[in-house]
Write a protein that holds these residues in place. Sequence first.
Motif, short mmCIF file in Angstrom:
data_model
loop_
_atom_site.label_atom_id
_atom_site.label_comp_id
_atom_site.label_asym_id
_atom_site.label_seq_id
_atom_site.Cartn_x
_atom_site.Cartn_y
_atom_site.Cartn_z
N GLY A 1 0.80 -1.22 0.00
CA GLY A 1 0.00 0.00 0.00
C GLY A 1 0.83 1.27 0.00
N TRP A 2 0.16 2.36 -0.34
CA TRP A 2 0.72 3.70 -0.29
C TRP A 2 2.03 3.81 -1.09
N ASP A 3 3.10 4.31 -0.47
CA ASP A 3 4.35 4.55 -1.20
C ASP A 3 5.01 3.29 -1.71
N ALA A 4 4.64 2.13 -1.16
CA ALA A 4 5.19 0.87 -1.67
C ALA A 4 4.89 0.71 -3.16
N GLN A 5 3.77 1.26 -3.60
CA GLN A 5 3.43 1.19 -5.02
C GLN A 5 4.46 1.92 -5.88
N TRP A 6 4.97 3.03 -5.36
CA TRP A 6 5.96 3.78 -6.12
C TRP A 6 7.29 3.02 -6.19
N TYR A 7 7.68 2.41 -5.07
CA TYR A 7 8.91 1.62 -5.09
C TYR A 7 8.77 0.43 -6.05
N GLU B 1 1.75 21.66 -14.82
CA GLU B 1 2.72 21.47 -13.74
C GLU B 1 3.18 20.02 -13.69
N VAL B 2 4.36 19.79 -13.13
CA VAL B 2 4.87 18.43 -12.97
C VAL B 2 3.96 17.65 -12.02
N ALA B 3 3.57 16.46 -12.45
CA ALA B 3 2.70 15.61 -11.63
C ALA B 3 3.54 14.66 -10.78
N GLU B 4 2.91 14.02 -9.83
CA GLU B 4 3.59 13.03 -8.99
C GLU B 4 4.21 11.94 -9.88
N ASN B 5 5.43 11.55 -9.55
CA ASN B 5 6.11 10.54 -10.36
C ASN B 5 7.21 9.87 -9.54
N ALA B 6 7.84 8.87 -10.14
CA ALA B 6 8.76 8.00 -9.43
C ALA B 6 10.07 8.66 -9.02
N PHE C 1 11.35 8.86 -5.35
CA PHE C 1 11.68 7.66 -4.58
C PHE C 1 13.03 7.09 -5.04
N MET C 2 13.90 6.87 -4.07
CA MET C 2 15.26 6.43 -4.36
C MET C 2 15.30 4.95 -4.75
N PRO C 3 16.36 4.54 -5.45
CA PRO C 3 16.35 3.21 -6.07
C PRO C 3 16.79 2.03 -5.21
N VAL C 4 17.58 2.24 -4.15
CA VAL C 4 18.20 1.10 -3.46
C VAL C 4 17.17 0.12 -2.92
N PHE C 5 16.21 0.60 -2.15
CA PHE C 5 15.21 -0.30 -1.57
C PHE C 5 14.38 -0.96 -2.66
N ALA C 6 14.00 -0.18 -3.66
CA ALA C 6 13.15 -0.71 -4.73
C ALA C 6 13.79 -1.92 -5.41
#
Length: 404
Positions: free
Chosen positions: A62-68, A87-92, A95-100
């Motif tokens: 759930g939540w930010d896990a979807q972005w990762y 305007e710039v929309a929400e995007n990946a 979120f930083m790459p290491v955990f993902a």
Amino acid sequence: MADRVLTGAVRPWMRLPVAARIAVIYLVARLITTGFLLLAASMSTAASRFGPDPGLDDFVLGWDAQWYWLVAENGYPSVLPRTESGEVAENAWAFMPVFAYLAKYVGFGVWGAGAFVVSLTCGYLACLALYRLLRGRIGRSASMWAVTFFAMGPLAALFQVGYAESLFILLLLIALDLVSRRRYGWLYLLIPVMGYTRPGILAFALFLGLHGILRWSQRRRDPLPAREVVHIVALGALATAVGFSWQIIAGVVTGTPDAYLQTELSWRRNWLADPVAQFVPFEGFVQGAEFWFTQWGMPGWVGWIALALLVTATAWVLSQARAVRRLGADLRLWTASYVLYLLAVFFPQSSLFRLLLPLTPLWGAVAVPRSRVYRIGVLVACLVGQWLWILGMYGIAREYWQVP
């Protein structure tokens, strides 16, 4: 008789290795959290973000896990998404790459399973690191209580969901321990990993600068060899470079120089009717104080006063509170650095509680008083806070401010 029974029960526990005792505490804590998550799932309705009868896997993802997950599967966009107003929309890029990617590799391609394992494992290792960091400062008993509060605290659900916090806290506690023991060499490897796990490495750069100033001011009674001066300066420069590098990478890949800052501001636009077009340090907290007090039916200037009082109180606690002073200068400098970082970059909303997790060493100050009644009271408060956070963010998550 009662004392003999209690003593007989305590002795076997104390004979266990520290890692085993912490493992037992952590396992009990995770079982409690799982129970809370199941109870929250049973209370979820069609009006909730997760709908009726969600499973534990829904919460993990759930939540930010979807972005990762999106980063791990699709990488980062080379063209920034835009809103209808341009305007710039929400995007990946937020979120930083290491955990993902680590979660993807650990899960052998099943991202959710890997994210759960990484968060769960790093949470336990972070408990070990916290104990090691605090043991020489506040004693073994208080350190074990600090670990207990941490493992069962209000944000303990983050040890079981697909967020990068567990990994980052583990790396941070190790880094703080290395600095305090003056084993600077390992930080050359640790800092880049921290920096690409989640935002916050610029706070660590500030901390290293303050640490260096402190070492320099105390060099007559605490020798400061030239090689350590070189290490501190070089590591501060490295942390600063890593902290700004993600902005450069995002700008180069997308062709938009301020891609990362505009991406971060896209989340702020969900809260403000008239958001700023460019990032201005410290403006987010000032705007947030005005926004929330206005929402609560009070003049915006009351929020500014409340913010000033909060900052003043925080400064007093860090400089004067006896329990906090027992943690040592380095941990207080880290706390001050991270608080200043949050004030500079963040817009206060419900995610603020999660962003306070890097202040984990402060559990040591909470654990210092030796009263058993006090410590049990703190533990109960931790569990109540954890339940309320899980209920609000995962069980009945339907209001605009219910964002973990």
